[in-house]
Structure formats: structure tokens, C-alpha cells
Scaffold this motif. Structure first.
Motif, PDB file in Angstrom:
ATOM      1  N   GLY A 392       4.199  -7.915   3.062  1.00 21.95           N
ATOM      2  CA  GLY A 392       4.053  -9.048   2.164  1.00 21.95           C
ATOM      3  C   GLY A 392       5.064 -10.137   2.451  1.00 21.95           C
ATOM      4  N   PHE A 400       1.001  -6.827  -4.445  1.00 23.55           N
ATOM      5  CA  PHE A 400       0.745  -5.433  -4.081  1.00 23.55           C
ATOM      6  C   PHE A 400       0.564  -4.687  -5.410  1.00 23.55           C
ATOM      7  N   VAL A 404      -3.566  -1.347  -4.981  1.00 28.69           N
ATOM      8  CA  VAL A 404      -3.290  -1.526  -3.554  1.00 28.69           C
ATOM      9  C   VAL A 404      -2.347  -0.431  -3.055  1.00 28.69           C
ATOM     10  N   ILE A 405      -1.302  -0.172  -3.801  1.00 33.50           N
ATOM     11  CA  ILE A 405      -0.325   0.841  -3.385  1.00 33.50           C
ATOM     12  C   ILE A 405      -0.961   2.222  -3.359  1.00 33.50           C
ATOM     13  N   ILE A 417       5.097   0.142   3.459  1.00 32.25           N
ATOM     14  CA  ILE A 417       4.920  -0.945   2.492  1.00 32.25           C
ATOM     15  C   ILE A 417       6.160  -1.825   2.521  1.00 32.25           C
ATOM     16  N   GLU A 428       6.462  -8.638  -3.473  1.00 29.33           N
ATOM     17  CA  GLU A 428       5.065  -8.248  -3.708  1.00 29.33           C
ATOM     18  C   GLU A 428       4.933  -7.011  -4.588  1.00 29.33           C
ATOM     19  N   CYS A 429       5.965  -6.178  -4.632  1.00 27.44           N
ATOM     20  CA  CYS A 429       5.999  -5.037  -5.548  1.00 27.44           C
ATOM     21  C   CYS A 429       7.441  -4.572  -5.659  1.00 27.44           C
TER      22      CYS A 429
END
Length: 582
Positions: A392, A400, A404-405, A417, A428-429
Motif C-alpha cells: 500500500g 486494506f 482484504v487481509i 502485507i 492502509e491498515c
């Protein structure tokens, strides 16, 4: 007074009373200059000689006590911006003490002087402004850039970090408020790689701003005008680049920072063969991300050539990382076309595919593929393409999603990730989501720091893909070896060197990068490797070539010890006095 000094100091008889008087006239400026100020660490003898006795409290302090005072004060502060202001205040008064405090707690303080807090500081720059720390060159200065450089008090500059403030981290156009970025970057040149601070020059190019809130802000410090995107912008940058090398030399390193996507690649291509320059958002980010992937392949036991990478974001960071991954895959035997086929990008308009309504620019063309089918969102892209890694770099926040994860965890035993957008709010996360939703199986890295995560009685330490692992060491190597043009292969070498410095035990902890507490040693080892590489490949211009590269690099490192520059002060002031000699 003079007779008393002669009995109490190891003064050579050649020092005359008139020279003491001359020195006393110059004493106070030494206190006011952060580069020479020692605060209460000036000894009694120095205070007498320099004419500053009584201008300081009578106690003579060690640097240890000074550092402890500042460290204790920092511990009382909880607000990151307050800590930033306090630290920058130390830098404005006593440079060596500032770097001592920063280096002793680099893991805790780097997020203050650099990402993520520096982003907040940039948004508030005009409101917290106390003292300028670099050169401000505006579009109204065309034709006079060299004379502005002449106003900078240091004459032996080796490294320049320049921004036009258009794309500061993930915060957008901040105009001259972006000065916090080159100042922060150059702090890390010194803290991480030991490059002397007086050899570093931060610059902001002010051509206006399209940020309407800044144009209405009475505390904004730049030109109140929309960004100039005419030929005048090009002419100003050309004049700036020519003036820098004319004044400081052809091998002066010029690092571009936080330029807009539409300018970043164009300017890099325009200048890379003419000057010693690189763009950290493209090449530095690429190197640190690739290093994370190379470390991940050690943890997974799967070569990089077998990975499929999906980017969220298709700007300068994504393209820089993608191109360096392609180079790494080609080094392992893939053709360029085969390597590019393994890399996909998803931007705000969707997947980069042929025939989509939105145009792609020339920099993206290499990663535009035939459509794999219907893809309406990023989750669809993950399920359709089945990547082994998602990266990301969108700067758009928590994209994310949990789904998605979870999908990445379903598709891969050890999903990779990387949530690399800065500052933390733009990531993004979170590390916690990444580890929790994959039951601790993911290999995670972020651009900004996240705390350790405890899951199922195990502690996971997330890796921080921080460009500071790359640019200080590369810069030191480039400066020392006299490189004129910085090849992308230098960043490939830097990425491999960084990945090699991650131990097996650190991989077991979830780290993909060495601890930030070790970043000085990481940077020096990287500088050694890059120096070896540029000499071996005919890129170095400083001769004779040093036989022992490790000794050569380490001998140049600047330290924070006051005594290391005391003789120089007395030489500057014309006094034949050395406190280390009898």
C-alpha cells in the motif's frame, strides 16, 4: 587577570594579552552559534579566555548531565508536536547536544523528528515557527539564485535536500510549510550516518501553493499565489541545480523530496545524468520496500521470482518499488517482460488494465496488463489476481480492509502485507489488524511505526519500512566516493545490503528490518558496501581508491563529543591554544 590565567592554565608563552582580548570579543558569538555552543559545559578556563565568565551560571556541567536534563524533560511530555518543538529548540541552541539526545534514543525520537510527527509539524509550520533552518528560494528570485546560495553561511556543503512542497508525505500541497521535510531528512543524515551537519543544506523552492486553506492562513510563510506551472518553474529549477554545482562542486549530492507525481519522474529523468541526484520518494522508498521483500523471502523460503505483487496506489512510490523489484527479478534470471507480468497496480480508478476509460501516464505503461476479468474494487483484485504480497502506497488511509487481509490469509500461508503510506493515519491498515486477522501468519511492514502486537502468547514486532534505513548510508557512500551520477543499481545494492542485516532471530520476531536502535551501524555497513560497489563498477571519482573501505568510511563519522572540536574553535579565533597540549 592574565597572571592568574598563566598559573591556572597550560598556556604557551607565545599567547599575548592582545590575542586574549581579541578572543574575548569573539566569545559570545560562540555561545550563540548552535554549532559551537556548549552551554554550561564551557570550562572555567574557557569562560575566562573567551570572555563569557558570568554569562553562564557558575556550575560547569558535563554533556552527560545536559543530556539527562533534556531527556527528563522529554519524558514529561506526551504530545508529539510539543516534543518536536522542544527537540528543534535544542537543535537551535546546541547542535551537538541535540544529536547526542537523538542518537541515544533514536527508536523513540526518530518518529518525532521524522515520520510521522514531522508531517504534523509541517501542517503547523507557520504556527510553531521560531527560527529558519534552511534556504527559501522563491520563483521571484529567478536570476539571483546563486547570490542566495552565497548568503548561506556554510561554504563546504556536500548534500542538499530540496522540496517544492507539493506532495508532503500523504498530506498533499503544503507549500513552504514543507521545509520540515528536508530539515528532518538531513537530521537523519547526521544521526544515522554521521555526516557533518554543517555539510548539509535544506532547501524549499516556493512557486506558490494550490492549498486554499494555506492561501487564507495569515501565518502562511510563502507566496500567496497559485502554483506556477509555467516555463518559469522549469527555469527556476534549472538555475537552482546549476547554482548548486557551480558553488559547491559537481559531486554535490542533491536529494529531491516530496515533489508532485507529475514532476517527480520527469525531473529525475531530466537531471539524473547531469547531476549527482536521486529522488527519495521513488528510489529510497523502492530500496527499503525491496529490502523488506528480500527479508520476507528468507522467512518464507520462496524466491522473489515466484512472488506476485499487487500495489494499492500507482504513483511515484509504487512505480519506484515496482521497477526495482523488476531489476531484482531480472538479476535472478527472469526477463523484463516476465518480471513485469508479476506486478499489478490498483489506483483510485481501479486496476491498471488496457482499455480502461481513465488514461494512464507513460510511467505506468509497463505495468498495464490485459484485464483479468471483472474487478470492481481492491478486494476483487486480491481474489482475482491472488497475489503473494500487497503493498500500500496510496496515502488514502485504511483501504486494506478486514476482508482484504482475511483474503490474503486465505490465499497464502505467509501473506506479505506492507502498509507503507505515511503518516500513521494514512497507513492502509494497522499492525494489529494484519497480525490478528491472519492469526499471526503475515509478514507485515509499515511506513510509520506501530507498537508490538501480542497474539496467542506471542509478541510480534512489526517492521517499519523507513527510508531512513537507506538514504543516509547511500548519501554517505556517494559523498565519500565522489559519485557523479547515481545509478538505480546503487539502490538495488542498498536493498540487498539492508536485507542481509536482518538476523534470523529478528525474522522470528516478525521483523523485516533491523531494530531502529541499530540504525547507525546499519547505515555505516551500507555505506561500506555501496562504496565497494561504486569503486568496483567505475562510478567513483575520488582517488586514490581506499584499500580498507570499512576504515575509510568509519574514519569520517562525526561525533557529538564537545572536545572533538575544541582545538578548531581556538584556531578559528586566531588563538595559539590547545587544551590538549602542554
Amino acid at each position: 587577570m592574565l597572571s592568574r590565567l598563566r598559573t591556572s592554565l597550560p598556556i604557551r608563552p607565545c599567547v599575548s594579552a592582545c590575542r586574549w582580548a581579541h578572543t574575548k570579543d569573539k566569545g559570545k558569538p560562540l555561545m550563540l552559534n548552535p554549532r559551537t555552543n556548549k552551554g554550561m559545559a564551557f570550562s572555567l578556563q574557557e569562560r575566562q579566555i573567551l570572555g563569557i565568565q558570568g554569562l553562564l551560571p557558575p556550575k560547569v556541567e558535563t554533556q552527560d548531565i545536559q543530556a539527562l536534563r533534556f531527556q527528563n524533560n522529554l519524558k514529561k511530555m506526551s504530545d508529539p508536536l510539543q516534543k518536536y518543538i522542544y527537540l528543534m529548540g535544542i537543535q537551535e541552541r546546541n547542535e551537538r547536544l541535540f544529536y547526542r539526545v537523538l542518537m541515544e534514543d533514536i527508536e523513540e525520537l526518530m518518529p518525532i523528528v521524522y515520520t510521522p510527527t514531522v508531517g504534523l509539524a509541517c501542517t503547523q509550520y507557520g504556527h510553531i515557527f521560531r527560527r529558519p533552518k534552511g534556504l527559501f528560494i522563491s520563483i521571484l528570485d529567478r536570476g539571483h539564485v546563486r547570490s542566495i546560495l552565497d548568503n548561506w553561511p556554510e561554504t563546504n556543503v556536500a548534500a542538499v535536500v530540496v522540496t517544492d512542497g507539493e506532495r508532503i508525505l500523504g498530506l498533499g500541497d503544503l507549500g513552504v510549510f514543507g521545509m520540515g521535510i528536508p530539515v528532518g531528512k538531513l537530521c537523519l543524515y547526521t544521526a544515522c550516518a554521521g555526516i557533518r551537519p554543517e555539510r548539509c543544506l535544506p532547501v524549499v523552492i516556493d512557486v506558490g501553493t494550490d492549498n486554499e486553506s494555506l492561501l487564507r492562513d495569515p501565518f502562511y510563510m510563502g507566496l500567496y499565489q497559485k502554483r506556477d506551472r509555467t516555463q518559469a518553474y522549469e527555469d527556476l529549477l534549472d538555475e537552482f541545480m546549476e547554482a548548486v554545482v557551480d558553488k559547491y562542486g559537481q559531486d554535490t549530492l542533491i536529494q529531491f523530496e516530496d515533489f508532485g507525481n507529475h514532476n517527480a519522474f520527469r525531473l529525475m529523468r531530466k537531471y539524473k545524468e547531469k547531476y549527482c541526484t536521486f529522488n527519495d520518494d521513488i528510489q529510497g522508498t523502492a530500496a527499503v520496500a525491496l529490502a523488506g521483500l528480500l527479508a520476507a523471502q528468507r522467512a518464507i523460503g520462496k524466491p522473489i521470482t515466484e512472488h506476485r505483487v499487487l500495489f494499492l496506489g500507482a504513483g511515484e512510490a509504487a512505480l519506484g518499488i515496482a521497477n526495482l523489484i523488476v531489476m531484482a527479478m531480472m538479476e535472478k534470471g527472469l526477463t523484463q517482460a516476465e518480471a513485469r507480468d508479476k506486478i499489478w497496480m490498483f489506483d483510485k480508478h481501479g486496476l491498471l488494465v488496457k482499455g480502461r476509460p481513465q488514461e494512464t501516464d507513460g510511467n505506468q505503461e509497463a505495468f498495464v496488463h490485459d484485464s483479468p476479468g471483472t474487478v470492481n474494487n481492491f478486494l476483487d483484485a486480491v481474489n482475482t489476481l491472488q497475489p503473494t504480497a500487497i503493498i500500500g502506497v496510496s496515502g488514502a488511509g485504511r483501504l486494506f480492509t478486514h476482508d482484504v487481509i482475511k483474503a490474503m490469509g486465505t490465499l497464502n500461508e505467509r501473506p506479505i502485507i506492507f502498509a507503507l503510506s505515511n503518516p500513521t493515519t494514512k497507513a492502509e491498515c494497522t499492525a494489529e489488524d494484519a497480525y490478528t486477522l491472519t492469526n499471526g501468519r503475515c509478514l507485515f511492514a509499515s511506513g510509520s511505526p506501530f507498537d508490538a502486537v501480542t497474539l496467542n502468547d506471542r509478541v510480534y514486532i512489526p517492521g517499519q519500512g523507513n527510508n531512513a534505513y537507506i538514504f543516509p548510508g547511500v548519501a554517505l557512500a556517494v559523498i565519500l566516493s565522489g559519485v557523479r551520477h547515481i545509478s538505480d543499481t546503487v539502490f538495488l545494492e542498498a536493498a540487498k545490503t539492508l536485507a542481509e542485516q536482518v538476523s534470523d532471530n529478528e525474522l522470528q520476531e516478525g521483523r523485516l528490518y533491523p531494530p531502529l536502535s541499530e540504525i547507525r551501524e546499519v547505515s555505516l555497513q551500507m555505506a561500506v558496501k555501496v562504496v565497494e560497489y561504486v569503486y568496483a563498477n567505475g562510478m567513483a571519482f575520488r582517488y586514490p581508491e581506499p584499500a580498507d573501505k570499512d576504515t575509510f568510511v568509519r574514519a569520517t563519522v562525526w561525533d557529538t563529543n564537545y572536545e572533538s572540536y575544541l582545538p578548531d574553535i581556538y584556531e578559528w579565533e586566531g588563538v595559539d591554544f590547545n587544551p590538549k597540549k602542554d
